[in-house]
Scaffold this motif. Structure first.
Motif, mmCIF file in Angstrom:
data_model
loop_
_atom_site.group_PDB
_atom_site.id
_atom_site.type_symbol
_atom_site.label_atom_id
_atom_site.label_comp_id
_atom_site.label_asym_id
_atom_site.label_seq_id
_atom_site.Cartn_x
_atom_site.Cartn_y
_atom_site.Cartn_z
ATOM 1 N N THR A 121 -8.415 17.733 -2.877
ATOM 2 C CA THR A 121 -8.739 16.714 -3.885
ATOM 3 C C THR A 121 -8.278 15.330 -3.478
ATOM 4 O O THR A 121 -8.886 14.331 -3.872
ATOM 5 C CB THR A 121 -8.100 17.056 -5.234
ATOM 6 O OG1 THR A 121 -6.669 17.055 -5.100
ATOM 7 C CG2 THR A 121 -8.557 18.421 -5.713
ATOM 8 N N ALA A 122 -7.162 15.242 -2.705
ATOM 9 C CA ALA A 122 -6.600 13.926 -2.392
ATOM 10 C C ALA A 122 -5.577 14.031 -1.276
ATOM 11 O O ALA A 122 -4.981 15.084 -1.057
ATOM 12 C CB ALA A 122 -5.942 13.309 -3.626
ATOM 13 N N GLY A 123 -5.369 12.914 -0.613
ATOM 14 C CA GLY A 123 -4.210 12.734 0.244
ATOM 15 C C GLY A 123 -3.143 11.978 -0.532
ATOM 16 O O GLY A 123 -3.423 11.359 -1.564
ATOM 17 N N THR A 124 -1.916 12.025 -0.047
ATOM 18 C CA THR A 124 -0.795 11.383 -0.739
ATOM 19 C C THR A 124 0.070 10.639 0.266
ATOM 20 O O THR A 124 0.364 11.158 1.341
ATOM 21 C CB THR A 124 0.063 12.431 -1.475
ATOM 22 O OG1 THR A 124 -0.767 13.242 -2.302
ATOM 23 C CG2 THR A 124 1.121 11.755 -2.333
ATOM 24 N N ILE A 125 0.503 9.426 -0.100
ATOM 25 C CA ILE A 125 1.298 8.615 0.816
ATOM 26 C C ILE A 125 2.131 7.609 0.022
ATOM 27 O O ILE A 125 1.701 7.128 -1.033
ATOM 28 C CB ILE A 125 0.373 7.862 1.813
ATOM 29 C CG1 ILE A 125 1.180 7.153 2.917
ATOM 30 C CG2 ILE A 125 -0.552 6.908 1.096
ATOM 31 C CD1 ILE A 125 1.829 8.063 3.923
ATOM 32 N N PHE A 126 3.333 7.314 0.505
ATOM 33 C CA PHE A 126 4.160 6.252 -0.068
ATOM 34 C C PHE A 126 3.779 4.916 0.566
ATOM 35 O O PHE A 126 3.361 4.853 1.719
ATOM 36 C CB PHE A 126 5.642 6.522 0.182
ATOM 37 C CG PHE A 126 6.242 7.532 -0.757
ATOM 38 C CD1 PHE A 126 6.937 7.116 -1.892
ATOM 39 C CD2 PHE A 126 6.114 8.894 -0.526
ATOM 40 C CE1 PHE A 126 7.491 8.041 -2.763
ATOM 41 C CE2 PHE A 126 6.662 9.826 -1.395
ATOM 42 C CZ PHE A 126 7.352 9.393 -2.519
ATOM 43 N N GLU A 127 3.961 3.835 -0.201
ATOM 44 C CA GLU A 127 3.755 2.486 0.322
ATOM 45 C C GLU A 127 4.990 1.642 0.013
ATOM 46 O O GLU A 127 5.774 1.974 -0.863
ATOM 47 C CB GLU A 127 2.495 1.844 -0.264
ATOM 48 C CG GLU A 127 2.413 1.795 -1.784
ATOM 49 C CD GLU A 127 3.202 0.675 -2.428
ATOM 50 O OE1 GLU A 127 3.583 -0.279 -1.723
ATOM 51 O OE2 GLU A 127 3.446 0.753 -3.639
ATOM 52 N N HIS A 128 5.138 0.525 0.740
ATOM 53 C CA HIS A 128 6.285 -0.356 0.538
ATOM 54 C C HIS A 128 5.835 -1.814 0.582
ATOM 55 O O HIS A 128 6.493 -2.683 1.152
ATOM 56 C CB HIS A 128 7.368 -0.094 1.591
ATOM 57 C CG HIS A 128 6.854 -0.030 3.003
ATOM 58 N ND1 HIS A 128 6.337 1.122 3.558
ATOM 59 C CD2 HIS A 128 6.766 -0.979 3.976
ATOM 60 C CE1 HIS A 128 5.975 0.883 4.805
ATOM 61 N NE2 HIS A 128 6.218 -0.385 5.079
ATOM 62 N N LEU A 129 4.716 -2.090 -0.063
ATOM 63 C CA LEU A 129 4.098 -3.406 0.036
ATOM 64 C C LEU A 129 4.820 -4.488 -0.761
ATOM 65 O O LEU A 129 4.465 -5.670 -0.669
ATOM 66 C CB LEU A 129 2.635 -3.329 -0.412
ATOM 67 C CG LEU A 129 1.707 -2.572 0.554
ATOM 68 C CD1 LEU A 129 0.344 -2.362 -0.083
ATOM 69 C CD2 LEU A 129 1.569 -3.329 1.868
ATOM 70 N N HIS A 130 5.821 -4.115 -1.526
ATOM 71 C CA HIS A 130 6.616 -5.137 -2.213
ATOM 72 C C HIS A 130 7.552 -5.857 -1.236
ATOM 73 O O HIS A 130 8.094 -6.916 -1.558
ATOM 74 C CB HIS A 130 7.449 -4.501 -3.331
ATOM 75 C CG HIS A 130 8.484 -3.536 -2.842
ATOM 76 N ND1 HIS A 130 8.165 -2.282 -2.373
ATOM 77 C CD2 HIS A 130 9.835 -3.647 -2.728
ATOM 78 C CE1 HIS A 130 9.267 -1.657 -2.001
ATOM 79 N NE2 HIS A 130 10.294 -2.458 -2.211
ATOM 80 N N ARG A 131 7.743 -5.279 -0.046
ATOM 81 C CA ARG A 131 8.617 -5.889 0.956
ATOM 82 C C ARG A 131 7.819 -6.851 1.844
ATOM 83 O O ARG A 131 6.625 -6.659 2.078
ATOM 84 C CB ARG A 131 9.273 -4.804 1.809
ATOM 85 C CG ARG A 131 10.123 -3.840 0.985
ATOM 86 C CD ARG A 131 10.773 -2.762 1.829
ATOM 87 N NE ARG A 131 11.432 -1.782 0.960
ATOM 88 C CZ ARG A 131 11.306 -0.472 1.064
ATOM 89 N NH1 ARG A 131 10.553 0.050 2.032
ATOM 90 N NH2 ARG A 131 11.929 0.335 0.220
ATOM 91 N N LYS A 132 8.479 -7.847 2.348
ATOM 92 C CA LYS A 132 7.827 -8.831 3.201
ATOM 93 C C LYS A 132 7.386 -8.198 4.522
ATOM 94 O O LYS A 132 8.039 -7.287 5.032
ATOM 95 C CB LYS A 132 8.776 -10.000 3.469
ATOM 96 C CG LYS A 132 9.088 -10.838 2.237
ATOM 97 C CD LYS A 132 10.002 -12.006 2.588
ATOM 98 C CE LYS A 132 10.292 -12.866 1.364
ATOM 99 N NZ LYS A 132 11.187 -13.997 1.681
ATOM 100 N N ASP A 133 6.290 -8.692 5.039
ATOM 101 C CA ASP A 133 5.780 -8.273 6.351
ATOM 102 C C ASP A 133 5.627 -6.756 6.439
ATOM 103 O O ASP A 133 5.978 -6.122 7.437
ATOM 104 C CB ASP A 133 6.720 -8.758 7.465
ATOM 105 C CG ASP A 133 6.887 -10.267 7.462
ATOM 106 O OD1 ASP A 133 5.890 -10.967 7.224
ATOM 107 O OD2 ASP A 133 8.025 -10.741 7.671
ATOM 108 N N SER A 134 5.080 -6.165 5.375
ATOM 109 C CA SER A 134 4.999 -4.705 5.292
ATOM 110 C C SER A 134 3.581 -4.161 5.430
ATOM 111 O O SER A 134 3.381 -2.940 5.376
ATOM 112 C CB SER A 134 5.579 -4.237 3.953
ATOM 113 O OG SER A 134 4.873 -4.841 2.869
ATOM 114 N N TRP A 135 2.595 -5.046 5.608
ATOM 115 C CA TRP A 135 1.209 -4.563 5.631
ATOM 116 C C TRP A 135 0.949 -3.607 6.787
ATOM 117 O O TRP A 135 0.377 -2.529 6.598
ATOM 118 C CB TRP A 135 0.228 -5.729 5.687
ATOM 119 C CG TRP A 135 -1.180 -5.228 5.824
ATOM 120 C CD1 TRP A 135 -1.928 -5.138 6.966
ATOM 121 C CD2 TRP A 135 -1.986 -4.677 4.775
ATOM 122 N NE1 TRP A 135 -3.155 -4.592 6.704
ATOM 123 C CE2 TRP A 135 -3.218 -4.292 5.367
ATOM 124 C CE3 TRP A 135 -1.795 -4.485 3.421
ATOM 125 C CZ2 TRP A 135 -4.249 -3.726 4.628
ATOM 126 C CZ3 TRP A 135 -2.825 -3.915 2.672
ATOM 127 C CH2 TRP A 135 -4.031 -3.546 3.269
#
Length: 299
Positions: free
Chosen positions: A69-83
């Motif tokens: 149904t889906a993949g799952t992953i954490f993100e940390h885009l609130h941090r600078k230079d994290s793209w």
């Protein structure tokens, strides 16, 4: 006419939090047992736990009558230079998810407190300047996932992250583009943070695109709040419990979800059990499916 939610499960319900951890059940056992418990749909779980070669994974799933149904992953885009670091992880998951014929990527914000030790890693709240910047990055991520992989982002508010409480979930929804970003409503995490699942469904029906079904134990949560415990320690104490032993009550949630006719809604059982003994998950998963099927519109 109401639409039934499409039930599934996830490696998390088998105590799987990491792509590679000797404390976790082998992936072959997870697939055997999730199918044996009666589920036909699963999430990928942490990248690297299940085979990442699409042909191999498809063969393993087909042998057991399972679909993704889906993949799952954490993100940390609130941090600078994290793209770049975020995109590297998300794109790998999205590529495998698309190859499996699924349509969703569940994206979870990273922790401000270490889930293993409870150590504070950064400020628990975003500033007034950080909120809009973070929302723009999430919109950017959602658009990139859609444009490159044809997938829909399902953002998952999570305990000990910057999008956790009811108020912060509402702010997140206000800051992000509704045409790009949908919500993975995790009933356990909303209740863990004293939120109101039914009110979120009622107030933001068009933003609910995916669901994780779980409950929390109110007695454990009292201890967690009094002692200021981190999420990892709370899970070890049994904060996420087998339904119908906790909150929120499932029948009203399932009825409210069934009324959301704008979307084919996946409702994934995802009971945090890390760490757990290998023989623990299967009986719980079997009983949980039987209970949920007795509650309302599921298939």
């Amino acid at each position: 006419m109401s639409k039934p939610a499409l039930i599934g499960s996830a490696p998390d319900s088998w105590g799987v939090w990491y792509g590679d951890d000797p404390a976790q059940v082998p992936w072959q056992r997870f697939l055997d047992e999730v199918a044996g418990a009666g589920y036909t749909r699963i999430e990928l779980g942490p990248y690297g736990y299940l085979p990442t070669d699409p042909s191999q994974l498809r063969d393993e799933l087909d042998q057991r009558g399972l679909t993704v149904t889906a993949g799952t992953i954490f993100e940390h885009l609130h941090r600078k230079d994290s793209w770049e670091t975020t995109w590297a992880g998300v794109s790998a998951v999205a590529g495998l998810t698309a190859a499996m014929g699924a349509q969703h990527v569940v994206v979870i914000p990273d922790f401000w407190r270490d889930p293993a030790t409870g150590d504070v890693l950064e400020a628990a709240e975003l500033t007034e300047q950080e909120w809009p910047a973070y929302a723009r990055q999430i919109d950017r991520l959602a658009k990139a996932i859609r444009d490159e992989f044809g997938l829909q982002i399902q953002f998952h508010p999570h305990a000990d992250s910057h999008v956790d409480t009811h108020q912060r979930v509402e702010r997140f929804l206000a800051e992000t583009d509704p045409d790009l970003v949908s919500l993975c409503l995790d009933t356990g995490h909303i209740s863990y943070c004293d939120g109101d699942n039914l009110k979120l469904i009622q107030d933001y029906p068009e933003r609910i695109g995916y669901v994780h079904l779980k409950q929390v134990d109110p007695q454990v949560m009292t201890k967690v709040r009094v002692e200021g415990l981190g999420f990892g320690e709370a899970v070890k104490l049994g904060a996420m419990c087998e339904p119908p032993r906790g909150i929120p009550a499932m029948p009203p949630i399932l009825d409210a979800l069934a009324a959301l006719e704008h979307v084919e809604l996946f409702a994934i059982v995802e009971q945090d059990l890390y760490p757990c003994e290998p023989d623990v998950p299967l009986p719980i998963a079997t009983r949980t499916l039987e209970y949920l099927q007795s509650c309302g519109p599921l298939r």
